[in-house]
Write an enzyme that holds these catalytic residues in place. Structure first.
Site, PDB file in Angstrom:
ATOM      1  N   GLU A 247       0.847  -1.189   0.000  1.00  0.00           N
ATOM      2  CA  GLU A 247       0.000   0.000   0.000  1.00  0.00           C
ATOM      3  C   GLU A 247       0.879   1.234   0.000  1.00  0.00           C
ATOM      4  OE1 GLU A 247      -3.677  -1.891   2.656  1.00  0.00           O
ATOM      5  OE2 GLU A 247      -2.367  -0.358   3.514  1.00  0.00           O
ATOM      6  N   LYS A 249       2.477   4.438   1.272  1.00  0.00           N
ATOM      7  CA  LYS A 249       2.716   5.012   2.598  1.00  0.00           C
ATOM      8  C   LYS A 249       2.587   6.526   2.466  1.00  0.00           C
ATOM      9  CE  LYS A 249       5.644   5.030   6.646  1.00  0.00           C
ATOM     10  NZ  LYS A 249       5.142   6.354   7.023  1.00  0.00           N
ATOM     11  N   ARG A 254      -1.733   9.822  10.999  1.00  0.00           N
ATOM     12  CA  ARG A 254      -2.559   8.627  11.183  1.00  0.00           C
ATOM     13  C   ARG A 254      -3.722   8.949  12.116  1.00  0.00           C
ATOM     14  NH1 ARG A 254       0.041   2.780  12.811  1.00  0.00           N
ATOM     15  NH2 ARG A 254      -1.881   1.537  12.772  1.00  0.00           N
ATOM     16  N   ARG A 269      -2.983   9.885  16.144  1.00  0.00           N
ATOM     17  CA  ARG A 269      -2.092   8.785  16.533  1.00  0.00           C
ATOM     18  C   ARG A 269      -1.829   8.812  18.033  1.00  0.00           C
ATOM     19  NH1 ARG A 269       2.819   6.178  13.916  1.00  0.00           N
ATOM     20  NH2 ARG A 269       4.040   5.422  15.672  1.00  0.00           N
ATOM     21  N   GLU A 299      -4.943   7.415   6.967  1.00  0.00           N
ATOM     22  CA  GLU A 299      -3.943   8.485   6.975  1.00  0.00           C
ATOM     23  C   GLU A 299      -4.588   9.755   6.435  1.00  0.00           C
ATOM     24  OE1 GLU A 299       0.277   9.082   7.915  1.00  0.00           O
ATOM     25  OE2 GLU A 299      -1.029   7.340   8.124  1.00  0.00           O
ATOM     26  N   ARG A 414       4.615  -3.559  17.634  1.00  0.00           N
ATOM     27  CA  ARG A 414       5.442  -3.236  16.482  1.00  0.00           C
ATOM     28  C   ARG A 414       6.149  -4.521  16.047  1.00  0.00           C
ATOM     29  NH1 ARG A 414       7.593   1.545  14.552  1.00  0.00           N
ATOM     30  NH2 ARG A 414       7.320   2.695  16.505  1.00  0.00           N
TER      31      ARG A 414
END
Length: 559
Positions: A247, A249, A254, A269, A299, A414
């Site tokens: 996708e 970026k 965000r 975010r 985003e 993460r």
């Protein structure tokens, strides 16, 4: 519960640097917290009144606080201001003013936690004409009955400068210890709800079983899933098992969108409520999302000439604007590119593979001028992925994201199920923990900032370098204004700063270094931007720095 008990906890937390001892102090306090206060005590311990996602703000600065204390004590505002110059801490100066109190309330009575909390809620909710006067009177009312140490910590709570060293990790472990539940279940519940008060209540009343059943809730933001880096699309494909969804970026901010009927709430975010600043996007969301209730993620991109993206700082300017919003809508038009869905009409999708979530997202959204679905390519062909990556860069985007098709949504994690591919080394979001006063014409300004990453093992922020370039005079003036209330101690030209402010830093490379406790040093670091959208807890960790160092060395080897 008397407020003096909470003030005593703050005092003991402030006096120790041991994480284990801090955890014990907080756990012991939670054990004796009355049920009616369990929702609010965790936030007061963190030095807050509300969760970050609650849109209520106290709206009280140092000047208003000084006026309130002066009104309560009879000590002049000038005397309190002079004291601050000596102590370097408004909380300490307020404690001194309370000791010198020239007037006492005839009906004085000990403060309770409930009274202080209820007063701060009234301060936050005061609005309209003469609201500042009402805020001042509310605060003066509790300062009239406050003992010196109580006043110090009330002031620090109001200003958000508690300085007790209690962060989310300590609070999580303390809840687990206080109510004899598993820390990983406390963590899971918090990742899903971002509400420590709610989690503490469930832990106490329902134990491990209740925590394991905590679900996503509309109106309480989920901690975002995070990504690691890949050197190139070939490496990303290998990590993804040979096939991946690529996708674009986007260089934006965000956001997480919660829709409940005709109500829409948008969280940054940092999980702050930014809904009021983007009414144009909210209207478009209501028209585009077909479900009655949904949580989606995307985003938010500022759109420039010919539809090309503008840097994410333009989106932050929209977030900060509270007045003349219509003017900003014209100046900085926004576009929301949705890339994930976590909840639709009562059904949680976080355990659903990404490939299926994407299909549900496509069926959920009617695209429009302002609401898009992130452009995607699913492929096992490295050449196709490379062309997609190059096209993204050509259009002005940062690069691409590679996502495992079978990946579930892991709040707050993460991992390598999502990977970023960018043409340059990843910038770091680091926390300012120290600074030096300048020289010559900059002698009154703080500069050369010591920046740090978070070490989850020690619970401390460990330095990785000093940043002195990239700042304009205006930047330095703004940072000096922002950081002066956060000065913990001063030695010559150097000041130690409470870790509150996050900045984006670019650099030439990461080096191994014995100079800093972290073991790493940034070579030629340079300031890029203030990351107001990130809390210190959302900044990069030392583990992240180590990962980028390894990625850098692999990238060098490939060249």
């Amino acid at each position: 519960m008397k407020y003096a008990e909470l003030a005593d906890l703050y005092r003991r937390l402030e006096k120790t640097t041991l994480k284990t001892l801090k955890t014990k102090f907080v756990a012991d306090f939670l054990k004796k917290t009355p049920d009616e206060l369990l929702d609010v005590i965790p936030y007061l311990i963190l030095g807050k009144v509300f969760p970050d996602w609650d849109e209520r703000e106290l709206g009280v600065g140092e000047k208003l606080l000084i006026k309130a204390v002066s009104m309560a004590t009879g000590v002049s505002e000038r005397e309190i201001e002079d004291s601050v110059r000596d102590t370097g801490d408004l909380g300490e100066s307020i404690a001194l003013a309370l000791k010198k109190r020239k007037q006492k309330s005839f009906f004085s009575q000990p403060l309770t936690v409930k009274r202080v909390y209820d007063t701060l809620v009234k301060v936050a909710e005061a609005s309209g004409e003469r609201s500042q006067d009402r805020k001042m009177k509310y605060l003066a009312n509790i300062f009239m009955d406050a003992q010196p140490e109580e006043g110090k910590y009330i002031a620090r709570t109001v200003l958000g400068t508690m300085r007790t060293g209690v962060a989310e990790g300590i609070l999580r472990d303390a809840i687990a210890s206080a109510f004899n539940v598993k820390p990983e279940l406390v963590e899971r519940a918090y990742m899903l709800t971002s509400d420590f008060g709610y989690v503490a209540r469930v832990a106490k009343e329902e134990g491990n079983e209740g925590l394991s059943k905590v679900k996503i809730q509309i109106g309480k933001p989920i901690r975002p899933m995070l990504a690691q880096n890949a050197a190139d699309v070939k490496e990303a494909l290998v990590e993804m098992g040979g096939k991946a969804a690529f996708e674009i970026k986007y260089d934006g901010a965000r956001v997480q969108v919660h829709k409940d009927g005709d109500s829409v709430v948008v969280y940054s975010r940092r999980l702050e409520n930014v809904t009021r600043s983007i009414p144009d996007v909210v209207s478009a969301i209501l028209e585009s999302i077909k479900a009655e209730r949904a949580i989606v993620e995307g985003e938010l991109v500022a759109v420039g000439e010919e539809g090309r993206p503008r840097p994410f700082q333009f989106v932050l300017r929209r977030f900060r604007r509270k007045y003349n919003i219509d003017e900003m809508i014209e100046k900085i038009p926004l576009e929301l590119n949705l890339f994930d869905v976590m909840f639709i009409d009562g059904e949680s999708l976080i355990e659903t593979p990404f490939e299926e979530r994407r299909k549900k997202l496509e069926g959920l959204v009617d695209e429009s001028e302002k609401i898009k679905i992130a452009v995607q390519l699913v492929t096992s062909n490295a050449e196709e992925a490379q062309k997609f990556y190059e096209k993204a860069l050509e259009l002005g985007h940062e690069g691409v994201m590679a996502k495992r098709l079978d990946s579930v949504y892991e709040p707050g994690n993460r991992g390598k199920k999502w990977l970023k591919v960018k043409p340059t080394m990843e910038d770091l979001d680091l926390v300012i923990i120290g600074a030096e006063w300048g020289e010559g014409r900059r002698a009154h300004l703080l500069g050369s900032y010591l920046v740090a990453a978070f070490d989850p093992h020690s619970g401390e922020f460990v330095p990785v370098g000093k940043v002195g370039s990239g700042f304009t005079d205006e930047d330095l003036a703004e940072f000096t204004r922002m950081l002066k209330p956060l000065i913990v101690k001063e030695e010559g030209k150097y000041v130690e700063i409470e870790p509150k402010v996050v900045i984006q830093v670019t650099y030439q490379e990461i080096q191994r270094s014995p100079k800093y406790r972290s073991g790493f040093a940034l070579r030629f670091p340079r300031y890029v931007a203030l990351r107001e959208d990130k809390s210190p807890e959302e900044a990069d960790t030392i583990e992240r720095v180590a990962q980028l160092y390894e990625f850098q060395e692999r990238f060098k080897a490939k060249r």
